[in-house]
Write a protein that holds these residues in place. Structure first.
Motif, PDB file in Angstrom:
ATOM      1  N   ALA A  39       0.828  -1.205   0.000  1.00 45.88           N
ATOM      2  CA  ALA A  39       0.000   0.000   0.000  1.00 45.88           C
ATOM      3  C   ALA A  39       0.863   1.256   0.000  1.00 45.88           C
ATOM      4  O   ALA A  39       0.582   2.228  -0.715  1.00 45.88           O
ATOM      5  CB  ALA A  39      -0.934  -0.010   1.213  1.00 45.88           C
ATOM      6  N   LYS A  40       1.949   1.233   0.808  1.00 52.24           N
ATOM      7  CA  LYS A  40       2.863   2.382   0.853  1.00 52.24           C
ATOM      8  C   LYS A  40       3.498   2.626  -0.517  1.00 52.24           C
ATOM      9  O   LYS A  40       3.567   3.765  -0.996  1.00 52.24           O
ATOM     10  CB  LYS A  40       3.954   2.094   1.892  1.00 52.24           C
ATOM     11  CG  LYS A  40       5.002   3.191   2.025  1.00 52.24           C
ATOM     12  CD  LYS A  40       4.490   4.345   2.826  1.00 52.24           C
ATOM     13  CE  LYS A  40       5.603   5.335   3.135  1.00 52.24           C
ATOM     14  NZ  LYS A  40       5.122   6.469   3.927  1.00 52.24           N
ATOM     15  N   GLN A  41       3.949   1.551  -1.165  1.00 53.84           N
ATOM     16  CA  GLN A  41       4.574   1.694  -2.477  1.00 53.84           C
ATOM     17  C   GLN A  41       3.572   2.210  -3.508  1.00 53.84           C
ATOM     18  O   GLN A  41       3.912   3.037  -4.359  1.00 53.84           O
ATOM     19  CB  GLN A  41       5.155   0.351  -2.926  1.00 53.84           C
ATOM     20  CG  GLN A  41       5.897   0.411  -4.247  1.00 53.84           C
ATOM     21  CD  GLN A  41       6.495  -0.933  -4.627  1.00 53.84           C
ATOM     22  OE1 GLN A  41       6.264  -1.921  -3.963  1.00 53.84           O
ATOM     23  NE2 GLN A  41       7.252  -0.945  -5.703  1.00 53.84           N
ATOM     24  N   PRO A 180      -8.318   2.582  -5.660  1.00 56.48           N
ATOM     25  CA  PRO A 180      -9.553   3.102  -5.045  1.00 56.48           C
ATOM     26  C   PRO A 180      -9.266   3.702  -3.663  1.00 56.48           C
ATOM     27  O   PRO A 180      -8.321   3.314  -2.976  1.00 56.48           O
ATOM     28  CB  PRO A 180     -10.450   1.849  -4.948  1.00 56.48           C
ATOM     29  CG  PRO A 180      -9.889   0.878  -5.932  1.00 56.48           C
ATOM     30  CD  PRO A 180      -8.422   1.156  -5.994  1.00 56.48           C
ATOM     31  N   ASP A 181     -10.131   4.621  -3.264  1.00 55.68           N
ATOM     32  CA  ASP A 181     -10.061   5.293  -1.955  1.00 55.68           C
ATOM     33  C   ASP A 181      -8.798   6.129  -1.771  1.00 55.68           C
ATOM     34  O   ASP A 181      -8.417   6.465  -0.651  1.00 55.68           O
ATOM     35  CB  ASP A 181     -10.163   4.277  -0.805  1.00 55.68           C
ATOM     36  CG  ASP A 181     -11.448   3.481  -0.855  1.00 55.68           C
ATOM     37  OD1 ASP A 181     -12.464   4.057  -1.285  1.00 55.68           O
ATOM     38  OD2 ASP A 181     -11.424   2.298  -0.481  1.00 55.68           O
ATOM     39  N   GLU A 219      -1.754   4.863   4.938  1.00 59.26           N
ATOM     40  CA  GLU A 219      -0.439   4.664   4.317  1.00 59.26           C
ATOM     41  C   GLU A 219      -0.226   5.811   3.331  1.00 59.26           C
ATOM     42  O   GLU A 219      -1.057   6.022   2.443  1.00 59.26           O
ATOM     43  CB  GLU A 219      -0.370   3.309   3.592  1.00 59.26           C
ATOM     44  CG  GLU A 219      -0.540   2.117   4.516  1.00 59.26           C
ATOM     45  CD  GLU A 219       0.533   2.063   5.589  1.00 59.26           C
ATOM     46  OE1 GLU A 219       1.684   2.439   5.280  1.00 59.26           O
ATOM     47  OE2 GLU A 219       0.215   1.678   6.730  1.00 59.26           O
ATOM     48  N   VAL A 220       0.859   6.563   3.502  1.00 57.93           N
ATOM     49  CA  VAL A 220       1.055   7.815   2.763  1.00 57.93           C
ATOM     50  C   VAL A 220       2.313   7.709   1.907  1.00 57.93           C
ATOM     51  O   VAL A 220       3.354   7.209   2.347  1.00 57.93           O
ATOM     52  CB  VAL A 220       1.179   9.019   3.719  1.00 57.93           C
ATOM     53  CG1 VAL A 220       1.203  10.326   2.926  1.00 57.93           C
ATOM     54  CG2 VAL A 220       0.024   9.024   4.717  1.00 57.93           C
ATOM     55  N   ALA A 236      -2.643   9.051  -0.088  1.00 58.12           N
ATOM     56  CA  ALA A 236      -2.896   8.199   1.072  1.00 58.12           C
ATOM     57  C   ALA A 236      -4.090   7.299   0.820  1.00 58.12           C
ATOM     58  O   ALA A 236      -5.043   7.673   0.120  1.00 58.12           O
ATOM     59  CB  ALA A 236      -3.127   9.044   2.328  1.00 58.12           C
ATOM     60  N   VAL A 237      -4.002   6.082   1.389  1.00 56.91           N
ATOM     61  CA  VAL A 237      -5.136   5.165   1.449  1.00 56.91           C
ATOM     62  C   VAL A 237      -5.221   4.637   2.869  1.00 56.91           C
ATOM     63  O   VAL A 237      -4.207   4.575   3.584  1.00 56.91           O
ATOM     64  CB  VAL A 237      -4.990   3.987   0.459  1.00 56.91           C
ATOM     65  CG1 VAL A 237      -5.118   4.450  -0.970  1.00 56.91           C
ATOM     66  CG2 VAL A 237      -3.690   3.254   0.689  1.00 56.91           C
TER      67      VAL A 237
END
Length: 660
Positions: A39-41, A180-181, A219-220, A236-237
């Motif tokens: 998610a971070k990547q 998404p998001d 996660e940014v 971010a998500v």
């Protein structure tokens, strides 16, 4: 001493327990970290995509501002401002002169003229993005260009830009393929910022964009502002939740572990004494005593196992006899293969055949051909296809297995546990030279898996007998290739010769015509080359021609072809290049020749070139038409004063002459 059953149960239990523990570790520790890292990547990539999109729009705004600046001296400035926005939606354009807005178009933000004139989304600035607690305004993505009149006198500042509010930022995000998001925020110089999110999350994201910090529960990914990038970006998500999936997977592994325990107990009870009964007999067979037999037993498991062992030794003796016969037959086939190899000129096919035969003859799992190139040996081919490649593809002569064999021409064997960059499998290795007379052209290296036996003298003799004719065949191919290269190379300059140019241009014209692709031809001529020969002599003149060929090669791409057309004339064939691209290449060539004199010994020779340009299909549809058209362009450049390029007559684009 524990029974075989107990020891077997312990071994199987350990074998089952280790994967289970590893799986639990992966579920409990590695899987969550992997998902959060992913998610971070993804957010880092998303921030990079937004930054790139903003840079693209900045470039487009700069182009529009340049168009407005070019029209700053026109009588209808309002029309000029409207024209600058012809390709920019939701943008504004202003022309600031003497601290006043003299023309505008679009929705101009409420800013003083001097502030508008200072807007620039690509200029280097010391005003880094800052992080206000609340947004004090929305950023403006704009580019400015100084307008000058015909005498280069400044007549104002042309500015074209657009306001980056939340609606427009969301519209920008909609054009990108983001997860998404995903929520975004920009932190721009002067404390300005905007976010796709609302409320406290928007403020947190703007602060994160400016400082590079984290946001709780998210996660940014960041892209800090640098030269050429106006605003810092944060994407971010929400941090993924893994609790449910971890519990399910853990229960599944626990169930599998219970089933495995039951399987271990069943196997331990099934495999018992028959294994021990074979131990002594198997050890004698392993020592080479194939006459070993077990006494016949009854109808129970031990009796059947004894019968199977005796049958196995009978079959093994038969197989060894057949193997000896097969090796003799293989030696004969290798001799016939050598006769065939000496007549082929296909290097890749030849190496594949040789390596396949070498691997089969020596019962190896991998074979590699290393060819000598200058002071090195280079891995050129290996079998089987798709097998792991050696990390080192080039070795200095005398280094490791292949380099040592290439130097002294003697075969070598490596046993188990060796360390050598030539090999890949880590098992036994055997190398033999590819020779022609006393000249070594390469090395064949065969390898076995670590579980296989080491190579013996028979294997070495087999590989040497194969490498003998193979070395002659490989040398024939290399000589044939060198002859082919020399047949299409100009001996003085090393560039292609007229024959090479003719065949290459004909092939590229056919390809470009078939697939409707651009193609251009440049014809070059050294200006006043006769004076160079008369002043400095033909030896210096030849050195100038060689240097020109070298500079041409440094200016073109790998797919382009440079050839000597005759005398001091050269041709450049440029596939996938239209007239504009050919003009840029011609300008680059003129500059490369003009800017640096040619130094030959104590002589410093300043030379220039004239270039003619022709393109397909506007100047012809055949190779001869393009050369003739380029020749016309060349003579137009000569008549125009030399040291320049010209497009062949008949083309609508205006001629371009570089600065002398």
């Amino acid at each position: 001493m524990k029974s075989v059953r107990s020891r077997l149960a312990i071994v199987l239990g350990v074998v089952l327990l280790i994967p289970a523990l590893a799986a639990l570790l992966a579920i409990g520790v590695l899987a969550p970290k992997q998902r959060t890292d992913a998610a971070k990547q993804a957010m880092e990539q998303a921030a990079g995509s937004v930054a790139t999109a903003m840079q693209s729009r900045c470039l487009a705004l700069g182009e529009a501002a340049r168009n407005l600046a070019l029209q700053a001296s026109s009588s209808n400035l309002s029309a000029a401002a409207e024209s600058a926005l012809s390709r920019q939606s939701e943008a504004f354009a202003v022309l600031v002169r003497d601290g006043k807005v003299v023309a505008s178009a679009g929705s101009v933000p409420s800013m003083a003229p001097d502030q508008l004139a200072q807007l620039s989304c690509s200029a280097a600035t010391g005003n880094r993005a800052t992080a206000p607690a609340e947004a004090t305004g929305v950023p403006v993505l704009a580019q400015r260009v100084e307008a000058v009149d015909a005498r280069k006198k400044p007549i104002g500042i042309a500015v074209v830009g657009r306001v980056l509010d939340q609606q427009r930022l969301r519209a920008l995000v909609g054009t990108l393929a983001l997860p998404p998001d995903t929520q975004l925020a920009l932190a721009c110089p002067g404390g300005l910022g905007v976010s796709t999110a609302d409320g406290p999350l928007a403020t947190s994201l703007r602060v994160s964009a400016a400082t590079g910090g984290d946001v709780d529960g998210y996660e940014v990914g960041h892209r800090r502002s640098v030269q050429g990038q106006y605003c810092a970006v944060a994407a971010a998500v929400p941090t993924p939740s893994l609790v449910g999936s971890q519990v399910s997977l853990a229960l599944l592994i626990l169930l599998a572990l219970l089933l495995g325990v039951g399987l271990v107990l069943w196997l331990a009870s099934s495999l018992t004494e028959p294994v021990l009964a074979l131990t002594e007999a198997a050890e004698r067979v392993a020592m080479g005593d194939l006459t070993t037999r077990l006494p016949a037993g009854g109808d129970d498991e031990l009796g059947r196992l004894s019968g199977a062992f005796n049958h196995m030794t009978d079959e093994l003796e038969l197989k060894i006899t057949e193997l000896e016969r097969s090796r003799n037959l293989l030696r004969e086939n290798v001799g016939r293969l050598g006769d065939t190899l000496e007549r082929t000129h296909d290097l890749e096919g030849l190496l594949g055949t040789v390596l396949g035969a070498a691997a089969s003859a020596t019962e190896s799992q991998r074979a590699t051909a290393w060819l000598v190139e200058g002071g090195s040996v280079v891995a050129r081919a290996s079998v089987p296809a798709g097998a792991p490649r050696s990390v080192v593809r080039r070795l200095t002569l005398g280094t490791d297995l292949a380099g040592e064999v290439a130097v002294d021409g003697l075969p070598r064997r490596l046993g188990h546990g060796h360390e050598d960059s030539t090999t890949v499998l880590g098992g036994p290795a055997l190398a033999a030279p590819l020779r022609r007379g006393h000249h070594t052209v390469g090395v064949i290296v065969v390898e076995r898996e670590p579980s296989m036996p080491a190579f013996d003298s028979d294997d070495e003799a087999m590989l040497v007998s194969l490498a003998g004719p193979a070395g002659i065949a490989v040398d024939n191919v290399l000589l044939h290739r060198e002859a082919q290269r020399l047949s299409v190379t100009d001996p003085l300059t090393g560039a292609g010769n007229l024959r090479h140019m003719t065949t290459t241009l004909a092939r590229e014209v056919e390809r470009a015509s078939r697939f409707d692709r651009p193609l251009s031809v440049l014809l070059l001529d050294l200006d006043h080359f006769k004076n160079v020969n008369d002043t400095y002599g033909h030896t210096v003149g030849d050195a100038v021609l060689r240097e020109l060929a070298r500079r041409l090669a440094s200016c073109v791409r790998e797919v382009d072809t440079v050839a000597r057309y005759g005398g001091e004339e050269f041709v450049v064939v440029t596939p996938e290049t239209d007239t504009e691209g050919a003009e840029r290449l011609a300008a680059r060539i003129c500059e490369a020749v003009r800017e640096e004199p040619v130094i030959v010994g104590d002589d410093v020779v300043n030379v220039t070139v004239s270039v003619g340009i022709a393109s397909l299909p506007m100047h012809g549809t055949a190779s001869g038409d393009l050369v003739r058209a380029a020749d016309e362009g060349l003579y137009a450049a000569k008549r125009g004063g030399r040291n320049q390029y010209r497009i062949a007559p008949g083309h609508a684009v205006s001629e371009t002459v570089p600065d002398a």
